[in-house]
Scaffold this active site. Structure first.
Site, PDB file in Angstrom:
ATOM      1  N   HIS A  22      28.430  19.605  33.173  1.00  0.00           N
ATOM      2  CA  HIS A  22      27.020  19.853  32.890  1.00  0.00           C
ATOM      3  C   HIS A  22      26.822  21.003  31.903  1.00  0.00           C
ATOM      4  O   HIS A  22      25.843  21.004  31.158  1.00  0.00           O
ATOM      5  CB  HIS A  22      26.248  20.078  34.194  1.00  0.00           C
ATOM      6  CG  HIS A  22      25.877  18.798  34.857  1.00  0.00           C
ATOM      7  ND1 HIS A  22      26.788  18.034  35.551  1.00  0.00           N
ATOM      8  CD2 HIS A  22      24.706  18.125  34.893  1.00  0.00           C
ATOM      9  CE1 HIS A  22      26.191  16.945  36.002  1.00  0.00           C
ATOM     10  NE2 HIS A  22      24.931  16.974  35.618  1.00  0.00           N
ATOM     11  N   TYR A  41      14.922  21.148  34.572  1.00  0.00           N
ATOM     12  CA  TYR A  41      15.823  20.349  35.401  1.00  0.00           C
ATOM     13  C   TYR A  41      16.886  21.298  35.930  1.00  0.00           C
ATOM     14  O   TYR A  41      17.677  21.837  35.163  1.00  0.00           O
ATOM     15  CB  TYR A  41      16.443  19.233  34.559  1.00  0.00           C
ATOM     16  CG  TYR A  41      17.168  18.133  35.301  1.00  0.00           C
ATOM     17  CD1 TYR A  41      17.499  18.220  36.642  1.00  0.00           C
ATOM     18  CD2 TYR A  41      17.553  16.992  34.618  1.00  0.00           C
ATOM     19  CE1 TYR A  41      18.168  17.196  37.292  1.00  0.00           C
ATOM     20  CE2 TYR A  41      18.226  15.950  35.261  1.00  0.00           C
ATOM     21  CZ  TYR A  41      18.540  16.077  36.591  1.00  0.00           C
ATOM     22  OH  TYR A  41      19.212  15.058  37.223  1.00  0.00           O
TER      23      TYR A  41
END
Length: 104
Positions: A22, A41
């Site tokens: 990520h 997010y």
């Protein structure tokens, strides 16, 4: 702007790999999420249960979970499938969470 939350399950021992992937999120995926109206997010991890808790702010009716028909998301799901619980199409198993309190 609506707030969405859901949980997922990470395979044991995969926290650092999940974070690494990520941290190197593909620019095309990031652009797609922003174009879909996702302005924030965050994903949190519960070490005791290997549960991932995701939170996002979304303008419009959808969420990141509604982008599965795009090629970049399908590729991302396949890329992530070896380290988390997934459905037969490689999408992560997600459980929507109901908001029961919000303080502004």
């Amino acid at each position: 702007m609506k707030r969405m939350a859901f949980k997922m399950h990470l395979n044991e021992g995969q926290k650092e790999e999940y974070k690494r992937r990520h941290n190197e999120i593909w620019p095309a995926l990031k652009t797609l999420l922003k174009e879909a109206g996702i302005s924030e997010y965050s994903i949190f991890f519960d070490e005791a249960t290997h549960t991932l808790f995701a939170f996002q702010k979304v303008s419009g009716e959808g969420s990141s979970q509604d982008l599965g028909q795009t090629e970049v998301v399908k590729k991302w799901w396949k890329f992530m499938a070896d380290i988390m619980e997934t459905n037969p199409d490689n999408s992560p198993v997600t459980i929507p969470l109901e908001e029961v309190f919000y303080m502004e």
